[in-house]
Design a protein around this motif. Sequence first.
Motif, PDB file in Angstrom:
ATOM      1  N   LEU A 276       0.935  -1.153  -0.046  1.00  0.00           N
ATOM      2  CA  LEU A 276       0.118   0.209  -0.064  1.00  0.00           C
ATOM      3  C   LEU A 276       1.174   1.539   0.065  1.00  0.00           C
ATOM      4  N   SER A 277       1.656   1.177   0.990  1.00  0.00           N
ATOM      5  CA  SER A 277       2.817   2.376   0.682  1.00  0.00           C
ATOM      6  C   SER A 277       3.031   3.245  -0.515  1.00  0.00           C
ATOM      7  N   ALA A 278       3.800   1.787  -1.395  1.00  0.00           N
ATOM      8  CA  ALA A 278       4.920   2.341  -3.141  1.00  0.00           C
ATOM      9  C   ALA A 278       2.523   3.056  -3.387  1.00  0.00           C
ATOM     10  N   SER A 279       1.841   1.918  -3.444  1.00  0.00           N
ATOM     11  CA  SER A 279       0.786   1.767  -4.679  1.00  0.00           C
ATOM     12  C   SER A 279       0.089   3.885  -4.412  1.00  0.00           C
ATOM     13  N   TRP A 280      -0.072   3.911  -2.704  1.00  0.00           N
ATOM     14  CA  TRP A 280      -0.567   5.331  -2.930  1.00  0.00           C
ATOM     15  C   TRP A 280       0.089   6.488  -3.000  1.00  0.00           C
ATOM     16  N   THR A 281       1.656   6.131  -3.135  1.00  0.00           N
ATOM     17  CA  THR A 281       2.458   7.509  -3.342  1.00  0.00           C
ATOM     18  C   THR A 281       2.505   7.510  -4.427  1.00  0.00           C
ATOM     19  N   MET A 282       2.441   6.032  -5.008  1.00  0.00           N
ATOM     20  CA  MET A 282       2.661   6.335  -7.163  1.00  0.00           C
ATOM     21  C   MET A 282       1.713   6.437  -7.591  1.00  0.00           C
ATOM     22  N   THR A 283       0.307   6.818  -6.904  1.00  0.00           N
ATOM     23  CA  THR A 283      -0.984   6.976  -7.706  1.00  0.00           C
ATOM     24  C   THR A 283      -1.257   8.173  -8.315  1.00  0.00           C
ATOM     25  N   ASP A 284      -2.490   8.110  -9.010  1.00  0.00           N
ATOM     26  CA  ASP A 284      -2.913   9.499  -9.117  1.00  0.00           C
ATOM     27  C   ASP A 284      -2.207   9.970 -10.706  1.00  0.00           C
ATOM     28  N   TYR A 285      -1.824   8.886 -11.344  1.00  0.00           N
ATOM     29  CA  TYR A 285      -1.123   9.518 -11.945  1.00  0.00           C
ATOM     30  C   TYR A 285      -0.874  10.435 -13.474  1.00  0.00           C
ATOM     31  N   ASP A 286      -2.686  10.293 -13.614  1.00  0.00           N
ATOM     32  CA  ASP A 286      -3.604  10.755 -14.826  1.00  0.00           C
ATOM     33  C   ASP A 286      -2.939  12.619 -14.290  1.00  0.00           C
ATOM     34  N   ILE A 432     -11.252   5.090   7.681  1.00  0.00           N
ATOM     35  CA  ILE A 432      -9.350   6.644   7.188  1.00  0.00           C
ATOM     36  C   ILE A 432      -8.410   5.699   6.327  1.00  0.00           C
ATOM     37  N   SER A 433      -8.077   4.398   7.403  1.00  0.00           N
ATOM     38  CA  SER A 433      -7.028   4.160   6.229  1.00  0.00           C
ATOM     39  C   SER A 433      -8.003   2.940   5.313  1.00  0.00           C
ATOM     40  N   ALA A 434      -8.571   3.063   5.285  1.00  0.00           N
ATOM     41  CA  ALA A 434      -9.474   2.145   3.848  1.00  0.00           C
ATOM     42  C   ALA A 434      -9.514   3.165   2.864  1.00  0.00           C
ATOM     43  N   ILE A 435      -9.281   4.348   2.701  1.00  0.00           N
ATOM     44  CA  ILE A 435      -9.687   5.433   2.696  1.00  0.00           C
ATOM     45  C   ILE A 435      -8.561   5.453   1.358  1.00  0.00           C
ATOM     46  N   PHE A 436      -7.501   5.354   2.567  1.00  0.00           N
ATOM     47  CA  PHE A 436      -5.881   5.132   1.292  1.00  0.00           C
ATOM     48  C   PHE A 436      -5.714   4.426   0.568  1.00  0.00           C
ATOM     49  N   SER A 437      -6.563   3.035   0.621  1.00  0.00           N
ATOM     50  CA  SER A 437      -6.662   1.766   0.108  1.00  0.00           C
ATOM     51  C   SER A 437      -7.570   2.261  -0.501  1.00  0.00           C
ATOM     52  N   LEU A 438      -8.280   2.389  -0.893  1.00  0.00           N
ATOM     53  CA  LEU A 438      -9.836   2.537  -1.678  1.00  0.00           C
ATOM     54  C   LEU A 438      -8.526   4.344  -3.285  1.00  0.00           C
ATOM     55  N   THR A 439      -7.922   4.923  -2.826  1.00  0.00           N
ATOM     56  CA  THR A 439      -7.014   5.585  -3.512  1.00  0.00           C
ATOM     57  C   THR A 439      -6.904   4.693  -5.108  1.00  0.00           C
ATOM     58  N   ALA A 440      -5.820   4.184  -3.917  1.00  0.00           N
ATOM     59  CA  ALA A 440      -4.624   2.897  -5.275  1.00  0.00           C
ATOM     60  C   ALA A 440      -6.351   2.084  -6.232  1.00  0.00           C
ATOM     61  N   ILE A 441      -7.078   1.733  -5.833  1.00  0.00           N
ATOM     62  CA  ILE A 441      -7.720   0.945  -6.187  1.00  0.00           C
ATOM     63  C   ILE A 441      -8.560   1.085  -7.499  1.00  0.00           C
ATOM     64  N   ALA A 442      -9.666   2.447  -6.771  1.00  0.00           N
ATOM     65  CA  ALA A 442     -10.099   2.959  -7.967  1.00  0.00           C
ATOM     66  C   ALA A 442      -9.824   4.418  -8.968  1.00  0.00           C
ATOM     67  N   TRP A 481      -0.901  -6.278 -12.957  1.00  0.00           N
ATOM     68  CA  TRP A 481      -0.937  -6.229 -10.761  1.00  0.00           C
ATOM     69  C   TRP A 481      -1.834  -5.413 -11.060  1.00  0.00           C
ATOM     70  N   THR A 482      -2.721  -4.556 -10.878  1.00  0.00           N
ATOM     71  CA  THR A 482      -3.725  -3.938 -10.769  1.00  0.00           C
ATOM     72  C   THR A 482      -4.745  -4.810 -10.083  1.00  0.00           C
ATOM     73  N   PHE A 483      -4.758  -5.683 -11.126  1.00  0.00           N
ATOM     74  CA  PHE A 483      -5.993  -7.472 -10.397  1.00  0.00           C
ATOM     75  C   PHE A 483      -5.355  -7.283  -9.290  1.00  0.00           C
ATOM     76  N   PHE A 484      -3.503  -8.219  -9.391  1.00  0.00           N
ATOM     77  CA  PHE A 484      -3.562  -8.651  -7.892  1.00  0.00           C
ATOM     78  C   PHE A 484      -3.420  -8.138  -6.948  1.00  0.00           C
ATOM     79  N   VAL A 485      -2.951  -6.758  -6.510  1.00  0.00           N
ATOM     80  CA  VAL A 485      -3.331  -6.162  -5.370  1.00  0.00           C
ATOM     81  C   VAL A 485      -4.874  -5.555  -5.616  1.00  0.00           C
ATOM     82  N   THR A 486      -5.342  -5.085  -6.198  1.00  0.00           N
ATOM     83  CA  THR A 486      -6.558  -5.011  -5.935  1.00  0.00           C
ATOM     84  C   THR A 486      -7.431  -6.237  -4.673  1.00  0.00           C
TER      85      THR A 486
END
Length: 564
Positions: A276-286, A432-442, A481-486
Motif C-alpha cells: 500500500l505504501s508504494a501504491s498510494w504514493t505512486m498513484t494519481d498518475y494522470d 480512514i486507512s480504507a480511504i488510503f486503499s480506496l485511492t489506489a484501487i479506484a 498487477w492492478t488485478f493482483f493488488v486489488t
Amino acid sequence: MEKTSFTQDRPDASGVGTAQSRRKSSVNAIALAKVHEQPVDVVENGSLLSDADRRLVEMGYVQVYKREFSWLSCFSFAMSISGLFASVATTYIYPLEAGGPSSAVWSWLISGFGCMCIALSVSELVSAYPTSGGLYFTCKYLAPEAWVPEISWLCGWLNLLGQVAGTASTEYGCAQLLLAAVSMGSDFSYIPTDDQTVGVMAAITLLHGFINTLNTSILEKITRGYVIFHIGILVSCCITLLVMTKDKLPSSYVWTNVPVSSGWSPAGFSFLFGFLSASWTMTDYDATAHIAEEIINPEWKAPWAISTALGFTYVGGWLFTIVLAYCSGDVATTLASPIDQPVAQIFFNNIGKNGGIFFTVAAFIILNFTGITAIQSGARTVWAFSRDELLPFSRVWYKINKTTQTPLYAVWIFVLICVLINLIGLGSYTAISAIFSLTAIALDWSYCIPIICKLCFGKFERGPWHLGKASFLINVWAVVWTFFVTIIYVLPTIRPVTKNNMNYVSVIMVAVTLFAVIYWYVSGRYYYTGPRIKAQLATDGSDSTGGQFTKVGEGDEKLSTTES
C-alpha cells in the motif's frame, strides 16, 4: 480565433447514434434525440491556433484556460502529486505493521515496478489524447462506439472516486503530521484526538481550496519551486538519519525478517499488505493530464512529467524507505507511538526533539503542496466531466469565473466532498486507512479500463511520446498487477476480524459502484452519451462525419462556461 455557435442535425462522432440504435425504449430515444441537438462552437481561422489548441479543437473542445505550465512546473506538479517524502512518512506505518522493515523495503521495490508500468501506460495515452478529462476521455477513441457511454461512465466515476479519496487522505495526512509536530514539541504530553485531527483536516482543506481559487499563472508559480525544496529535504533527511542513528538495525533483519503479528498465516501473506505504501504514493498518475489544457505543448510535456516524476519517486522512495528501515529501532516500540506516526517517532528518537520537529514540519509543508495540486487536478476533473454532462448539476460545476478564469464552483464542491468523506475519521481510524486503499484501487482501475480497451480493440493511434515495441508488455503487466493488488487491498490486514479492524474499503467501493450503476439506469442513460463534441474547426459547411450544421437560433440552450 473566431467562434460561431452551431448545432448538429445528426449525432456526433462520440458514439451517440449507435447508442441510440441499441436502446429500445422510446423514452430513451426521445431523450437522446434532444442530446443530439447540442450546440457546437465552430472555430474559424484555425491556422492561427497553436498546435495544442488546434489538437484540442480536433478532439471536440474549445480552449478555455490559459496555457501557463512549462517543463519545470509540469515536472514539479507531477512530483507534488506523489509528495514522495511526506507520502512515505504517512504510509510507512502500513508495511511496518504488515511485515516489519523487510516488508517496507521489498514491497516498495516490487509494488513500485508495477506502479511504473501503469504510469508509463498512462503517459502514452495522455500523449495521444491530452485533455483535462484525462484517461476518462480516451475511452471515446479506444472503446467501440456502441460501448463508449457505459465504459466512459464507469471509468469517469472510478477516477473521480479515486481523486476524492486520494485528496481526502492527503488532507488527513497533513493534519496528522501537523499535530504530530505539536505533540513532539510538548514532549508528548499533548496527544491529538481523532476529533482534533478531523477539525484540523477541515481547516487545511479549506485553505487549499482558497488557494485554488487563484488564477492559473499564480498556481503555476506556486508549483514551480516546490520540487527543489522537496528534493533538498529528502536528501538532507536521509543523510541526517544515517549519521545520527547510533543503533541501526542489522541488514539480516531489514532484508529478511518478517515478524508474524497480523494473524495471517503463512507470514509471507501479511508481507503483501506492505504494497500500500508504494501504491498510494505512486498513484494519481494522470493528475498532470487533468491540467493538460493549461500546459504548453501538453502532448510532450504531460507524459514526460508523469514518467520522469514517477521514475524519480520509484527510485527515491525505495532509497528513503531503506533508510527508514535501518533507522526504525525496535518496531513494536515505534508502532506504539502515541501520535500514530512511526516516521515522526523515528525522527524524534534518532535526531532529537528539534530535528524531529523540523523534518515533521517539512513533511507537513510538502504534503500541503500535494493537497493543493490534488485539489487543482480534482477540480479540473469535475469541470471536464461536467463539460460532458456526466455529473449532476453539470451546468453549475462547468462555469468559469470571469476574474480568475478558473472553475470556482468545481473547486468548492470537490473540497466539500473531501471534507465530508473524512468525517468517517470521527468514528474509526481503520475506516480512514480504507480511504488510503480506496485511492489506489479506484484510480488504478480507472487507468486500466482504457488500457484494456487499447489492448483489446486496436483503435489506439499513438502520440509523439510512446513506448514503442515495449508498449504491449508494459500495458499487460499494468493490468495484471492492478488485478493482483486489488485482491490484497480489500482483505482485512489483521486477523481475527472485528468491527474495529475491518477493512471497510470493500464496503465503500460497493456503495459507490451501486450509486454509479443506479444513477446510470435511473438517469444517466437518458442523457449521457460519452465525451461530447463541443467545438469543431470550420470547414466547407460540413462536419468531419458528413453532417450539416445549422446556426443556433434565439432561445436554444447552450452549456455556458462563463459565470454570470
